[in-house]
Design a protein around this motif. Structure first.
Motif, short mmCIF file in Angstrom:
data_model
loop_
_atom_site.label_atom_id
_atom_site.label_comp_id
_atom_site.label_asym_id
_atom_site.label_seq_id
_atom_site.Cartn_x
_atom_site.Cartn_y
_atom_site.Cartn_z
N GLN A 105 0.85 -1.18 0.00
CA GLN A 105 0.00 0.00 0.00
C GLN A 105 0.89 1.24 0.00
N ILE A 106 0.64 2.13 -0.96
CA ILE A 106 1.38 3.38 -1.04
C ILE A 106 0.77 4.33 -0.02
N LEU A 107 1.57 4.75 0.95
CA LEU A 107 1.11 5.67 1.98
C LEU A 107 1.48 7.11 1.65
N ALA A 108 2.60 7.29 0.98
CA ALA A 108 3.03 8.62 0.53
C ALA A 108 3.83 8.45 -0.76
N PHE A 109 3.60 9.37 -1.68
CA PHE A 109 4.29 9.36 -2.98
C PHE A 109 4.13 10.78 -3.50
N LYS A 111 5.63 15.23 -3.51
CA LYS A 111 6.59 16.32 -3.35
C LYS A 111 6.12 17.16 -2.18
N ASP A 112 7.01 17.39 -1.23
CA ASP A 112 6.70 18.20 -0.05
C ASP A 112 7.81 19.24 0.10
N GLY A 113 7.56 20.43 -0.45
CA GLY A 113 8.61 21.45 -0.48
C GLY A 113 9.75 20.97 -1.34
N ASN A 114 10.95 20.87 -0.74
CA ASN A 114 12.11 20.39 -1.49
C ASN A 114 12.39 18.91 -1.20
N GLN A 115 11.38 18.19 -0.73
CA GLN A 115 11.52 16.78 -0.39
C GLN A 115 10.66 15.90 -1.29
N ALA A 116 11.21 14.74 -1.67
CA ALA A 116 10.43 13.69 -2.32
C ALA A 116 10.14 12.66 -1.23
N LYS A 117 8.86 12.45 -0.95
CA LYS A 117 8.46 11.56 0.13
C LYS A 117 7.80 10.31 -0.45
N VAL A 118 8.32 9.15 -0.06
CA VAL A 118 7.73 7.88 -0.46
C VAL A 118 7.63 7.01 0.78
N SER A 119 6.46 6.43 0.98
CA SER A 119 6.24 5.49 2.08
C SER A 119 5.36 4.37 1.55
N VAL A 120 5.83 3.14 1.73
CA VAL A 120 5.09 1.98 1.23
C VAL A 120 5.06 0.92 2.33
N HIS A 121 3.86 0.40 2.58
CA HIS A 121 3.69 -0.70 3.53
C HIS A 121 3.65 -2.01 2.74
#
Length: 172
Positions: A105-109, A111-121
């Motif tokens: 499950q993709i929890l985050a994918f 752009k947050d400001g100057n960050q690329a955020k990815v979170s996968v369960h």
């Protein structure tokens, strides 16, 4: 006219993470795995790139889209990655077929400001449905440079690192 045309041209991106390939000759491949399509919230499952605003709201980035939805792109990446762990990779199977199963499950994918955020369960179960691995992997990487192509390169690195972390968790 060329300036106006370039302002309205959509740009499409694909997910091409680079992950380490297991070169250990003693590594034994398990027979078969069923890799289901990742689940995600509707805005993350669609085609647009997503960004987080200062107030925490997710918004679609106009004119910058994935070639497919992040769920399909990650599914394709998982199938390629899985070749180093299993002999046979399945994306669909009969109800009574005996395979290990990798759900995600993709929890985050985003752009947050100057960050690329990815979170996968990830949830990996054996042929009897018993849990082998139940873990969430996250990467928050700084986007170096300007423009969405830099964001795409950074999110590819983030997904690659998550796949490396998943490999280490499975192999340990």
């Amino acid at each position: 006219s060329l300036v106006l045309e370039s302002q309205f041209r959509c740009q499409y991106y694909r997910l091409t993470p680079v992950h380490e390939i297991n070169t250990n000759s003693d590594h034994v491949l398990v027979s078969s795995v069923l890799i289901t399509r990742p689940k995600a919230l509707s805005i993350l499952a669609g085609r647009p790139m997503v960004a987080t605003k200062n107030d925490g709201a997710l918004v679609q980035l106009n004119n910058h889209n994935w070639l497919d939805s992040p769920t399909i792109l990650l599914h394709h990446s998982l199938k390629t990655w899985a070749e180093q762990h299993w002999k046979n990779i399945q994306t669909s199977a009969a109800f009574n077929a005996r395979h290990q199963r990798l759900d995600s499950q993709i929890l985050a994918f985003e752009k947050d400001g100057n960050q690329a955020k990815v979170s996968v369960h990830f949830l990996l179960s054996d042929v009897d449905g018993q849990t082998i691995l139940d873990q969430t992997f996250e990467q928050n990487l700084t986007i170096e440079g300007e423009g969405y192509s830099q964001f795409v390169q950074t999110i590819n690195r983030a997904v690659g690192r998550i796949l490396n972390d998943l490999s280490q968790a499975i192999d340990s």
